[in-house]
Design an enzyme around this catalytic site. Structure first.
Site, mmCIF file in Angstrom:
data_model
loop_
_atom_site.group_PDB
_atom_site.id
_atom_site.type_symbol
_atom_site.label_atom_id
_atom_site.label_comp_id
_atom_site.label_asym_id
_atom_site.label_seq_id
_atom_site.Cartn_x
_atom_site.Cartn_y
_atom_site.Cartn_z
ATOM 1 N N SER A 15 0.843 -1.204 0.000
ATOM 2 C CA SER A 15 0.000 0.000 0.000
ATOM 3 C C SER A 15 0.878 1.254 0.000
ATOM 4 O O SER A 15 2.086 1.187 0.259
ATOM 5 C CB SER A 15 -0.863 -0.057 1.273
ATOM 6 O OG SER A 15 -1.523 1.150 1.514
ATOM 7 N N SER A 140 9.706 10.105 9.273
ATOM 8 C CA SER A 140 8.579 11.041 9.173
ATOM 9 C C SER A 140 9.046 12.396 9.679
ATOM 10 O O SER A 140 10.051 12.479 10.411
ATOM 11 C CB SER A 140 7.447 10.526 10.067
ATOM 12 O OG SER A 140 6.451 11.497 10.225
ATOM 13 N N TYR A 153 3.731 7.344 17.972
ATOM 14 C CA TYR A 153 4.232 7.382 16.586
ATOM 15 C C TYR A 153 5.495 8.247 16.531
ATOM 16 O O TYR A 153 6.512 7.859 15.958
ATOM 17 C CB TYR A 153 3.129 7.944 15.682
ATOM 18 C CG TYR A 153 3.485 8.002 14.213
ATOM 19 C CD1 TYR A 153 3.553 6.848 13.446
ATOM 20 C CD2 TYR A 153 3.749 9.228 13.586
ATOM 21 C CE1 TYR A 153 3.871 6.904 12.091
ATOM 22 C CE2 TYR A 153 4.070 9.290 12.236
ATOM 23 C CZ TYR A 153 4.123 8.135 11.493
ATOM 24 O OH TYR A 153 4.450 8.195 10.151
ATOM 25 N N LYS A 157 9.285 7.080 15.560
ATOM 26 C CA LYS A 157 10.014 7.654 14.417
ATOM 27 C C LYS A 157 11.286 8.369 14.875
ATOM 28 O O LYS A 157 12.282 8.400 14.146
ATOM 29 C CB LYS A 157 9.103 8.598 13.621
ATOM 30 C CG LYS A 157 7.954 7.877 12.907
ATOM 31 C CD LYS A 157 8.458 6.904 11.837
ATOM 32 C CE LYS A 157 7.340 6.312 11.014
ATOM 33 N NZ LYS A 157 7.809 5.365 9.980
ATOM 34 N N THR A 188 -1.926 8.921 1.399
ATOM 35 C CA THR A 188 -1.975 7.451 1.429
ATOM 36 C C THR A 188 -3.030 7.041 2.465
ATOM 37 O O THR A 188 -3.453 7.878 3.278
ATOM 38 C CB THR A 188 -0.635 6.824 1.874
ATOM 39 O OG1 THR A 188 -0.486 7.057 3.284
ATOM 40 C CG2 THR A 188 0.558 7.387 1.136
HETATM 41 N N1 LIG Z 1 1.448 8.926 4.563
HETATM 42 C C1 LIG Z 1 2.039 9.829 5.307
HETATM 43 O O1 LIG Z 1 1.537 10.955 5.491
HETATM 44 C C2 LIG Z 1 3.350 9.533 5.956
HETATM 45 C C3 LIG Z 1 4.059 10.595 6.518
HETATM 46 C C4 LIG Z 1 5.266 10.334 7.132
HETATM 47 C C5 LIG Z 1 5.763 9.045 7.183
HETATM 48 N N2 LIG Z 1 5.046 8.020 6.647
HETATM 49 C C6 LIG Z 1 5.592 6.674 6.771
HETATM 50 O O2 LIG Z 1 5.630 6.071 5.503
HETATM 51 C C7 LIG Z 1 5.584 4.650 5.643
HETATM 52 C C8 LIG Z 1 4.548 4.090 4.675
HETATM 53 O O3 LIG Z 1 3.266 4.545 5.070
HETATM 54 P P1 LIG Z 1 2.124 4.855 4.008
HETATM 55 O O4 LIG Z 1 1.779 6.267 4.143
HETATM 56 O O5 LIG Z 1 2.486 4.296 2.701
HETATM 57 O O6 LIG Z 1 0.910 4.043 4.691
HETATM 58 P P2 LIG Z 1 0.127 2.720 4.235
HETATM 59 O O7 LIG Z 1 -0.438 2.926 2.887
HETATM 60 O O8 LIG Z 1 -0.767 2.408 5.367
HETATM 61 O O9 LIG Z 1 1.301 1.636 4.123
HETATM 62 C C9 LIG Z 1 1.848 1.018 5.253
HETATM 63 C C10 LIG Z 1 2.483 -0.282 4.824
HETATM 64 O O10 LIG Z 1 3.039 -0.907 5.990
HETATM 65 C C11 LIG Z 1 2.651 -2.279 5.990
HETATM 66 N N3 LIG Z 1 2.637 -2.793 7.357
HETATM 67 C C12 LIG Z 1 1.967 -2.310 8.433
HETATM 68 N N4 LIG Z 1 2.173 -3.093 9.504
HETATM 69 C C13 LIG Z 1 3.005 -4.088 9.093
HETATM 70 C C14 LIG Z 1 3.576 -5.220 9.739
HETATM 71 N N5 LIG Z 1 3.340 -5.495 11.027
HETATM 72 N N6 LIG Z 1 4.391 -6.042 9.011
HETATM 73 C C15 LIG Z 1 4.626 -5.801 7.705
HETATM 74 N N7 LIG Z 1 4.117 -4.743 7.045
HETATM 75 C C16 LIG Z 1 3.307 -3.907 7.726
HETATM 76 C C17 LIG Z 1 1.242 -2.254 5.364
HETATM 77 O O11 LIG Z 1 0.892 -3.500 4.809
HETATM 78 P P3 LIG Z 1 -0.031 -4.619 5.502
HETATM 79 O O12 LIG Z 1 -1.161 -3.926 6.179
HETATM 80 O O13 LIG Z 1 -0.415 -5.468 4.334
HETATM 81 O O14 LIG Z 1 0.872 -5.334 6.441
HETATM 82 C C18 LIG Z 1 1.476 -1.263 4.228
HETATM 83 O O15 LIG Z 1 2.051 -1.924 3.123
HETATM 84 C C19 LIG Z 1 5.241 4.388 7.123
HETATM 85 O O16 LIG Z 1 6.413 4.030 7.807
HETATM 86 C C20 LIG Z 1 4.734 5.738 7.609
HETATM 87 O O17 LIG Z 1 4.967 5.921 8.984
HETATM 88 C C21 LIG Z 1 3.857 8.228 6.021
#
Ligand SMILES: NC(=O)c1ccc[n+]([C@@H]2O[C@H](COP(=O)([O-])OP(=O)(O)OC[C@H]3O[C@@H](n4cnc5c(N)ncnc54)[C@H](OP(=O)(O)O)[C@@H]3O)[C@@H](O)[C@H]2O)c1
Length: 270
Positions: A15, A140, A153, A157, A188
């Site tokens: 995702s 993040s 969170y 981070k 996302t």
């Molecule tokens: N979106 C934002 O605004 C933002 C901002 C700053 C940082 N980030 C960071 O970016 C990264 C990606 O997030 P995203 O925004 O792409 O969110 P997302 O779409 O929810 O993706 C999160 C991913 O992590 C996987 N995941 C969660 N728990 C897991 C586990 N226990 N084992 C293996 N995989 C796991 C999920 O897959 P499954 O559920 O299939 O396991 C999914 O593929 C994260 O580290 C997040 O903290 C995001």
């Protein structure tokens, strides 16, 4: 094409940012290994990407620390080695500290910190033996400053960034690089799985998230930073200014962040 024939392991590939990276890397003919828990979503992405490049799926839960040595061995067996590991797995949070159960902190630390940490520790000898490799740690803006409603969170981070920044300055592996990425809000589904005070998923999208930076733009910037071996990359809009305020005019940062806290308290009480 910089990533052609490079073996890239994307953890959190089902995702959001991880899936967007997988698609862009497939266009560049990287050899992919996709990991996350949701096997169906991974297989359907794998099927789509296999029309462009070689792509294997390796479902795993990175919170199950005792299994990670097997996952790492399985990964290394797929193509015989790994060139780039992208730690994109993560879960968010939507709860004020005062209401939050300790188990929520455990979960956030397991997924966002101890999972990536354990996998990295297991892979360091491999990178040393090969005299090369690249780790991308998706942290993040919450790894750089506090934010209301995100205490666990933010802590996870900060820990992630602290570990990888230390590794950047202490390792002596030639040809080995680490890129720490600090995104602000990216559009996302991260809020859907964010943990609330009792550990239940938030299951909603916030307007701020929907108005975040497009995920493909984020992925493109990450790949550019990896290609140029950048040590730290910030991908953010408003959060970037808040970060600079915190460094240069801390009183103003605290005023603005507390205002966001009032809003968060209001939301939490609804
Ligand atoms: N979106 C934002 O605004 C933002 C901002 C700053 C940082 N980030 C960071 O970016 C990264 C990606 O997030 P995203 O925004 O792409 O969110 P997302 O779409 O929810 O993706 C999160 C991913 O992590 C996987 N995941 C969660 N728990 C897991 C586990 N226990 N084992 C293996 N995989 C796991 C999920 O897959 P499954 O559920 O299939 O396991 C999914 O593929 C994260 O580290 C997040 O903290 C995001």
């Amino acid at each position: 094409m910089h990533f052609e024939n490079k073996v890239v392991w994307i953890i959190g590939a089902s995702s959001g940012i991880g899936a967007a990276l997988a698609k862009q890397l497939a266009q560049q003919k990287a050899l992919l290994i996709l990991t996350a828990r949701d096997s169906d979503r991974l297989h359907s992405l794998g099927k789509e990407l296999n029309t462009l490049t070689s792509c294997v799926v390796l479902p795993a839960d990175i919170a199950r620390r005792d299994t990670l040595h097997i996952i790492v061995q399985d990964t290394l067996r797929k193509y015989g080695h790994v060139d780039i590991v992208i730690h994109s797995a993560g879960i968010g949070q939507r709860s004020l500290a005062i209401h939050t159960d300790i188990s929520v902190y455990d979960r956030l630390m397991e997924v966002n910190f101890f999972g990536p940490l354990t996998i990295t520790q297991l892979l360091l000898p491999h990178f040393k033996e090969r005299s090369g490799g690249h780790i991308v740690a998706v942290s993040s803006m919450s790894g750089l400053m506090g934010f209301p409603g995100r205490s666990g969170y933010v802590a996870s981070k900060h820990a992630l960034k602290g570990y990888f920044e230390t590794l950047q300055v202490e390792h002596d592996i030639p040809g080995f690089h680490i890129t720490i990425v600090s995104p602000g809000r990216i559009n996302t589904p991260l809020p859907l799985s964010a943990l609330t005070a009792d550990g239940q998923p938030y299951n909603k999208m916030d307007d701020a998230q929907l108005n975040g930076i497009p995920v493909n733009t984020c992925a493109k910037k990450i790949l550019h930073a990896v290609q140029h071996k950048k040590q730290h990359l910030i991908i953010a809009k408003k959060e970037r200014y808040l970060y600079w305020l915190r460094l240069l005019l801390p009183a103003a940062y605290y005023r603005i962040a507390r205002k966001a806290g009032v809003k968060e308290r209001h939301t939490a009480s609804m």
